[in-house]
Structure formats: structure tokens, C-alpha cells
Design an enzyme around this catalytic site. Sequence first.
Site, short mmCIF file in Angstrom:
data_model
loop_
_atom_site.label_atom_id
_atom_site.label_comp_id
_atom_site.label_asym_id
_atom_site.label_seq_id
_atom_site.Cartn_x
_atom_site.Cartn_y
_atom_site.Cartn_z
N ARG A 72 0.83 -1.21 0.00
CA ARG A 72 0.00 0.00 0.00
C ARG A 72 0.86 1.25 0.00
O ARG A 72 1.94 1.25 0.57
CB ARG A 72 -0.84 0.10 1.28
N SER B 66 7.78 -4.93 6.87
CA SER B 66 7.39 -5.89 7.90
C SER B 66 8.19 -7.19 7.86
O SER B 66 7.65 -8.28 7.64
CB SER B 66 5.91 -6.17 7.77
N ASP C 165 5.51 -3.34 10.96
CA ASP C 165 4.05 -3.13 10.99
C ASP C 165 3.48 -3.16 12.41
O ASP C 165 2.50 -2.48 12.71
CB ASP C 165 3.30 -4.12 10.07
#
Length: 503
Positions: free
Chosen positions: A116, A186, A240
Amino acid sequence: MGREDSVSNGLMTTATLACVAVLAMASVLLGWQKGRGGGGGGGRVQALIYEFQHRCALPLHLLRKISEAMTHEMTAGLSTESGSRMPMLPTFVEKMPTGNEKGVYYAVDLGGTNFRVLRVLLGGREKRVMKQEFEEVAIPHPLMVGTSAELYDFIAKKLTDFVSRESSEFSTHAAAGARELGLTFSFPISQHSINSGLLIMWTKGFKIADGVGQDVVQALQQAMNRQHGPKLRVAALVNDTVGTMAGGRYFDPDVMIGIILGTGTNACYFERADNVHKLQNGKPLPKTGSMVYNMEWGAFWSSHIPTTHVDEQLDAESINPGQQLYEKMIGGMYLGDIVRRMLLKLAREASLFSGEVPQQLMTPFVLGTPEVSKMHADESIDLRVVAKTLAKIGIHRTYLHTRRAVHDVCDIVALRSARLAAAGITGILRKIGRDGKNGEYTRTVIAMDGGLYEHYAKFRIYIQAALTELLGEEAVKYVVLENFKDGSGIGATLLAACHSQHG
Ligand code: BGC
């Protein structure tokens, strides 16, 4: 989910919750007995399901041991560089967003199956997140196993396109100079500062040999330069879990822990500097205040964790054998494949599918965790969702007892995963003195994110039930699991704002 909802979840009649696990076990037994007959080796299927159930069981005494092992490993991982399988990584995040942040910030969020980019307009204490926009794309599989330049070029291209479409609603509020960015990456990273760090290894199906050991911020900056796009500065590099915790803290000052239950799994929390004795890159860590630690709990292991032959096979055939063993029993990337492997064993050894061994079940990852969740949620008398889901992967015309067996397998696998995660959570609560055992009860919010937690309702119920067992009915009322959907992206923009050069 709003705070109200999760509080009431937390307070959901605890008797009901405690019963859920027991009922789940009972349904395994009764479900099968009701459905006997109609092809296949009934007795053998039943015996194998009992065996899976028995081998995966996590009664309270085992949960306690695993939870204690988690606390112990956390301390060990903070003592010396290789004191534990869990690396307990310093993040250099020493402050959390306060709500006063203002301006335009970007984030890139890479870590699971999706990628994203987002931008937010932060309006300070009164106006908070005034506007946000994002784009999400699935990461093409070849990029997960290709070269590092290919991956970073892909990210840089999407980011450049996105930034160049910034509308005046944002740009009129932006500070002069380079836009600032929070990079949520992440994977385990050895950080030297808030905005630099070397990739230790890949997880979750990524395997890009030349990416390991690289500084991820530099790699992205170089790829951005190759795009000749707008100027961007990475102000914060975050995991994350850390992004989720920051996103949670922005709305709730009681957030102490961040947890991801998605494709992979991990946790972070604030640790006092005087509890940390290891060196980082040969240097002592700052000894004042506290810092967020990225536990990388996916690497946790304890000999009390119940395993089956299927888990061993899954690990051996994975692209990172021997690594991330806790994650391989909890994470959404793996639950579907554990179910598939159990069904294959049932088909081969107990003729679950009327003597045939469906070819489809031989394809790794043909069954995803979303399918497991759907089948598990099926409450219809004839288990028609199970039938439909099996048909979708090419297994048609199943008997009811077969579908019951499939449903039972989903239950066994999800229950173990949820209980293991709950044991980990109480391990952290014990470490930070928030498990209520000292007679003090303080509201502690855990910022949760990840598709497994968000979309799998029974999984959430099982976690809550196990937490009630482990913490007790009084203490559990003070532990609130709050789902901050997409918190990691927003959190990264907030941490970029906290570490902005624009002041
Ligand atoms: C990674 C962690 C990450 C977690 C959840 C794990 O595989 O190692 O860094 O936080 O997945 O996305």
C-alpha cells in the site's frame, strides 16, 4: 471495531467464553458420531481426527508454560545479542504520536501479500486525520522471489505515481521541500537509527537473496532516484507492529502493545532501557527512558508447543525451514496449508473422500486461511458452505460426514493458533507487569491488526476465551484487544511526522 465494541467483547460473559473451547472440542466428537456412514473409512477418519485433536490440544497447564516461556525468552533476547531465537530488535522509536502532529505525510506499507501507499493530512489535536488517500495492490509473486532491484523499483514506481497525483487539498498544507515518508517494512530489520536498518532475513514467502543485509531505506532511495520522481525523505522506518501501535496510541493513550495477526505474526511493546543489557552493532543502547522493541515473536519456540507430523512437513518444505516456527503455527499464510495437509492425510490414510485422494489437495497453498475461516463459520445443517468451498477447489459431491470432518479440522487448527497467540500475549503482559498478578489492574490496550484477526470471527473468540483462562475473569477485563484496521500505514505516517525534519 470501535472501542466500545472491543470493551464489550472483553467483557462478554466470561463463562460463555470459557465454554467455547470446551464446546469446540465436544463438537469434534459429536459432529463425527452424528455423521457416520456413507462411504469412506469412518472409524479410521474418526481415529485420525482424535489424534490431530489430541496432538494439537493446548490445555491450560500447557498454555501457562508457553506463556512463561515467552516472558523468559523476552528477557533472554534483551540480555545478549543471540540470547533467544527471538531477536528482540530495538526500533529507535522512543516517542509515540501525541495528536499534535500536523502536515502532509506519506507511507509505504510492504509486508504481506499486499502493498500500500498512502498519504494523510494531519490537522493537529482538534482536527486529527483530516484526509487520507491510499492505493493497494497485490504483490506479483515473481517479485517476492526475484531480485531486490526489481522489488524496490516496483515500490518506487507506485510511490512516484501516487505522489505525483497529490491534489491541492494536500499540497496547500504541505511544508516546503521534500515530502516525508514512513516506511513500514514488515520483516526483521537490524536498525541503527529511526530511519536506517539492514534486512536480517525474509519471511512470509519472500525470498530475495540479494536483499538480505541491505539497508532498506537506502535501497528504496536509490530506486526512487532511478524514477526521477518527486523528492521524498524516509523519516521513519518501522515494522508493521510498531506502526499499528503508533496508530493505536494516536487514538488511545492506553495502547502498550502492538500485535499483527495476518499473513505473518509479530508483536512489539515499550521496554524500559534499564531492562536491556545487550549491545546493538557493538554499541550500548541509550540508557534513558524506554524504546519500542520489535520482538519478532514469529521466531519464538518452546518445547511445550504441540506439533504434529504435518507441521514438521510444512516447515521442511517451506522456503525457510527451521525458521519462524511459532509463525508457522499461527500466521494466516500457513493455517490453510496445515488444514490441506491434514485433509490429505485423512484422504490417504482413512479414505475421507470415499477412497479417492483428490489431486487438488496435493497443491501447496490451494486452500487459504480465508477459505478455512468461511468453512469454519458454516453453521448450516448440511454444511453447504463447506461443500461450496471444497467444490471451488475441485472437490465435488462430498458426503455430510466428510464435510463435518473438514469442519472439525478447521476448528482444530484455528483453535491451536488462537490459543498459542493468547499464550504469547499473556507472556508480554507478564513482562510489563500488566497481567494483574501483582494485584494491580491497569487498563491495557493491545493494538491489533492483520487479516486473520480482522476477518476470522471464531479465531477472535478463541483468543478471548484463552486470555480469560490465562489471566482470570477479573484481570482480563482490563486487557482490551482493539482492532486498528490498517493501523500500520497510518501509524507510519504519524511516526514520520514525529521524526520530521520540518519540526
Ligand atoms: C515478520 C515481522 C512482521 C510479521 C507480521 C513476520 O513474518 O518477520 O517483521 O511484523 O510477519 O507482518
